[in-house]
Scaffold this active site. Structure first.
Site, mmCIF file in Angstrom:
data_model
loop_
_atom_site.group_PDB
_atom_site.id
_atom_site.type_symbol
_atom_site.label_atom_id
_atom_site.label_comp_id
_atom_site.label_asym_id
_atom_site.label_seq_id
_atom_site.Cartn_x
_atom_site.Cartn_y
_atom_site.Cartn_z
ATOM 1 N N HIS A 146 0.860 -1.175 0.000
ATOM 2 C CA HIS A 146 0.000 0.000 0.000
ATOM 3 C C HIS A 146 0.899 1.228 0.000
ATOM 4 C CE1 HIS A 146 -3.839 -1.969 0.489
ATOM 5 N NE2 HIS A 146 -3.451 -2.609 1.581
ATOM 6 N N CYS A 188 -0.372 2.617 -4.281
ATOM 7 C CA CYS A 188 -1.158 3.822 -4.526
ATOM 8 C C CYS A 188 -0.312 5.053 -4.200
ATOM 9 C CB CYS A 188 -2.408 3.835 -3.652
ATOM 10 S SG CYS A 188 -3.655 2.618 -4.157
#
Length: 307
Positions: A146, A188
Site C-alpha cells: 500500500h 497507490c
C-alpha cells in the site's frame, strides 16, 4: 575571493572573468570562474593564460558485462497490522511470483521478502546497500505494498520512499556509483480516480577522452530510475486473481522484449499496455470503469540494455 563550489584564483585589476553557474535560489554573485587570465613570461611580457578543461564524451550505454547482472530485492507486503487500517493485498503473491521469474530470466539474483515492518524494510535494504556490488552491473528493488504520495507501507505503518532509495545514492553506496539503480513501485500514490477519456482513434491494436586519467564527478542522485505503477495522487489497481495491472504489463513486456529493447522503450510499452488494456470493474459504480497510467522518473545517464 571564494566561490560556492570551488576555491578560485584571485583576480587582479584588469583581468577578465566569466560568471559561473548559478542556482534558482537567492542570487549570489560571489562565484566566478577564471577562464582566461594574464601571466608574465620570462621576458616580463604578459600573455594570455588558458585553463584547459577536460572534455569527456562517454559511451552512451551502461556496461552490463560485469560478472553478475546484479541483485534484485522484492519486498512483498500483503498483510498489515489492524492499526494501519489497511486491507489484505490479495493478488500480490501472484505479482511477486511473476516478478521473480521475470527478473530471474534477465539474469538477476532475486530475493523475495514477505510482510516486512518499516524497520525491517529499511534494515534489509541498508544491508543490501552495504554489500560489495563491484562485480554487479546494476541493482533492482521492487516494492509491492500500500502507499500514499511519497510513502510506502510496511506492515506496521508508512515510511518515506526516499528513506529507502537514498541508501543507494552515490555517496552512500560506492560500489554502485555510475551503475543503474532501478526501483519499481507498485503502490497507490493518493486517492483520486482516473475516469479516462474517450478517444476518436478507435480501439488499440494488440566521445573521445582527452585526458589520460579520466576522473570526473557525477551527482549522487544520478543513475536512478523510478517506475511507479501510477502517477502522483492516484489509486493503483490490483486484481485479486491476476495481480496488479502494472506488474502484469511489466512482466509481459519484459518477457517479450527484455533482452532486445532499451529500458525506456520497455517502460513506454508498459505505459501503453496499462493505459489501453485495463479498466476497473466493480459492483460499486463509484469504482467501476476507471483507468490508470504508470509514471517513469529517470535519472539514468546512459541507455540500459539487458542483453
Amino acid at each position: 575571493m571564494a566561490g560556492d563550489a570551488a576555491e578560485l584564483t584571485e583576480l587582479g585589476e584588469g583581468e577578465e572573468f566569466t560568471v559561473g553557474d548559478d542556482t534558482d535560489a537567492k542570487p549570489d554573485r560571489r562565484g566566478r570562474f577564471l577562464l582566461f587570465g594574464k601571466q608574465k613570461n620570462k621576458d616580463g611580457q604578459t600573455r594570455d593564460q588558458e585553463i584547459h578543461y577536460r572534455i569527456v564524451s562517454p559511451t552512451f550505454q551502461y556496461k552490463m558485462s560485469y560478472t553478475r547482472v546484479g541483485k534484485c530485492v522484492i519486498i512483498n507486503n500483503k498483510n498489515f497490522d489492524e492499526k494501519t487500517g489497511m486491507n489484505v493485498r490479495n493478488g500480490t503473491d501472484r505479482d511477486a511470483g511473476e516478478l521473480f521469474k521475470c527478473f530471474k530470466s534477465l539474469g538477476f539474483d532475486v530475493f523475495i521478502y514477505n510482510d516486512l515492518t518499516c524497520e525491517k524494510m529499511e534494515r534489509f535494504l541498508r544491508e543490501a546497500s552495504e554489500e560489495d556490488h563491484t562485480d554487479s552491473s546494476c541493482f533492482t528493488c521492487i516494492l509491492l505494498s500500500h502507499g500514499e504520495e511519497g510513502m510506502i507501507y510496511g506492515t506496521d505503518g508508512a515510511m518515506p520512499i526516499k528513506t529507502i532509495t537514498s541508501l543507494f545514492r552515490g555517496d552512500m553506496c560506492k560500489s554502485l556509483v555510475g551503475k543503474p539503480k532501478l526501483f519499481f513501485i507498485q503502490a497507490c500514490r493518493g486517492s483520486e480516480f482516473d475516469e479516462g477519456i474517450q478517444t476518436d482513434s478507435g480501439p488499440p491494436s494488440d566521445a573521445l577522452e582527452t585526458d589520460a586519467n579520466p576522473r570526473y564527478k557525477i551527482p549522487v542522485e544520478a543513475d536512478f530510475l523510478f517506475a511507479y505503477s501510477t502517477v502522483p495522487g492516484y489509486y493503483s489497481w490490483r486484481n485479486p486473481g491476476r495481480g496488479s495491472w502494472f506488474v502484469q504489463a511489466l512482466c509481459n513486456v519484459f518477457s517479450e522484449f527484455g533482452k532486445q529493447l532499451e529500458i525506456m522503450q520497455i517502460l513506454t510499452r508498459v505505459n501503453y499496455m496499462v493505459a489501453t488494456s485495463f479498466q476497473s470493474w466493480s459492483e460499486d459504480p463509484r469504482c467501476s470503469e476507471k483507468k490508470q497510467i504508470p509514471c517513469v522518473v529517470s535519472m539514468l545517464t546512459k541507455e540500459l540494455y539487458f542483453n
